[in-house]
Every structure is written in structure tokens, then in C-alpha cells.
Motif scaffolding. Structure first.
Motif, PDB file in Angstrom:
ATOM      1  N   UNK A  33     -40.907  -2.851 -12.978  1.00  0.00           N
ATOM      2  CA  UNK A  33     -40.181  -3.459 -11.864  1.00  0.00           C
ATOM      3  C   UNK A  33     -41.217  -4.154 -10.989  1.00  0.00           C
ATOM      4  N   UNK A  34     -41.257  -5.468 -11.051  1.00  0.00           N
ATOM      5  CA  UNK A  34     -42.305  -6.255 -10.420  1.00  0.00           C
ATOM      6  C   UNK A  34     -42.500  -5.989  -8.935  1.00  0.00           C
ATOM      7  N   UNK A  35     -41.417  -5.951  -8.177  1.00  0.00           N
ATOM      8  CA  UNK A  35     -41.538  -5.757  -6.738  1.00  0.00           C
ATOM      9  C   UNK A  35     -42.086  -4.371  -6.413  1.00  0.00           C
ATOM     10  N   UNK A  36     -41.649  -3.354  -7.145  1.00  0.00           N
ATOM     11  CA  UNK A  36     -42.161  -2.004  -6.936  1.00  0.00           C
ATOM     12  C   UNK A  36     -43.651  -1.949  -7.260  1.00  0.00           C
ATOM     13  N   UNK A  37     -44.063  -2.591  -8.364  1.00  0.00           N
ATOM     14  CA  UNK A  37     -45.487  -2.668  -8.698  1.00  0.00           C
ATOM     15  C   UNK A  37     -46.273  -3.277  -7.547  1.00  0.00           C
ATOM     16  N   UNK A  38     -45.790  -4.383  -7.036  1.00  0.00           N
ATOM     17  CA  UNK A  38     -46.468  -5.077  -5.943  1.00  0.00           C
ATOM     18  C   UNK A  38     -46.600  -4.192  -4.705  1.00  0.00           C
ATOM     19  N   UNK A  39     -45.539  -3.524  -4.320  1.00  0.00           N
ATOM     20  CA  UNK A  39     -45.569  -2.691  -3.123  1.00  0.00           C
ATOM     21  C   UNK A  39     -46.514  -1.493  -3.297  1.00  0.00           C
ATOM     22  N   UNK A  40     -46.517  -0.871  -4.479  1.00  0.00           N
ATOM     23  CA  UNK A  40     -47.433   0.240  -4.728  1.00  0.00           C
ATOM     24  C   UNK A  40     -48.885  -0.224  -4.735  1.00  0.00           C
ATOM     25  N   UNK A  41     -49.135  -1.419  -5.295  1.00  0.00           N
ATOM     26  CA  UNK A  41     -50.491  -1.976  -5.290  1.00  0.00           C
ATOM     27  C   UNK A  41     -50.974  -2.236  -3.870  1.00  0.00           C
ATOM     28  N   UNK A  42     -50.107  -2.779  -3.025  1.00  0.00           N
ATOM     29  CA  UNK A  42     -50.487  -3.047  -1.638  1.00  0.00           C
ATOM     30  C   UNK A  42     -50.720  -1.760  -0.863  1.00  0.00           C
ATOM     31  N   UNK A  43     -49.896  -0.752  -1.111  1.00  0.00           N
ATOM     32  CA  UNK A  43     -50.095   0.555  -0.484  1.00  0.00           C
ATOM     33  C   UNK A  43     -51.469   1.105  -0.845  1.00  0.00           C
ATOM     34  N   UNK A  44     -51.807   1.040  -2.128  1.00  0.00           N
ATOM     35  CA  UNK A  44     -53.095   1.543  -2.597  1.00  0.00           C
ATOM     36  C   UNK A  44     -54.247   0.766  -1.981  1.00  0.00           C
ATOM     37  N   UNK A  45     -54.172  -0.542  -2.037  1.00  0.00           N
ATOM     38  CA  UNK A  45     -55.262  -1.396  -1.553  1.00  0.00           C
ATOM     39  C   UNK A  45     -55.529  -1.201  -0.061  1.00  0.00           C
TER      40      UNK A  45
END
Length: 60
Positions: A33-45
Motif C-alpha cells: 500500500x503505497x501511501x502507508x509505505x510513505x507514511x511509515x518511511x517518513x515516521x522512521x526518517x
């Protein structure tokens, strides 16, 4: 280090998550799920949490 990992498998899905709260912001996220991937990546970063997430199976 404050870290944890969880794996869960059912007939429909398989999920694996590893978290290191004392990390450097490294991530490897693939949920399908692209949007979920993006949000988790931003949280991590931005929170400097190392995050590994894999999710396979039924996405609905």
C-alpha cells in the motif's frame, strides 16, 4: 537498545515488523500500500527510528 520484533501469520496475511527506537532513521518498508509505505518511511526518517516492515497477502 530499545528494540522489538513481531511476526504474525494467518491464512490470509503474513506480517513482520522490526523496530529499533534508538536507531538512525533507516527504513525498509514494503506493505503493498503505497501511501502507508510513505507514511511509515517518513515516521522512521524524522523520528530517527529504524523500521523494517513486510506485509504480504490480502490487502483489503
Amino acid at each position: 537498545m530499545r528494540q522489538g520484533d513481531v511476526r504474525r501469520s494467518t491464512k490470509e496475511t503474513s506480517i513482520e515488523v522490526r523496530v529499533n527506537l534508538d536507531g538512525t532513521g533507516v527504513y525498509d518498508v514494503k506493505t503493498g500500500i503505497g501511501f502507508l509505505d510513505h507514511m511509515l518511511e517518513q515516521l522512521s526518517r524524522h523520528s530517527l527510528i529504524d523500521l523494517y516492515v513486510r506485509a504480504d497477502g490480502d490487502l483489503h
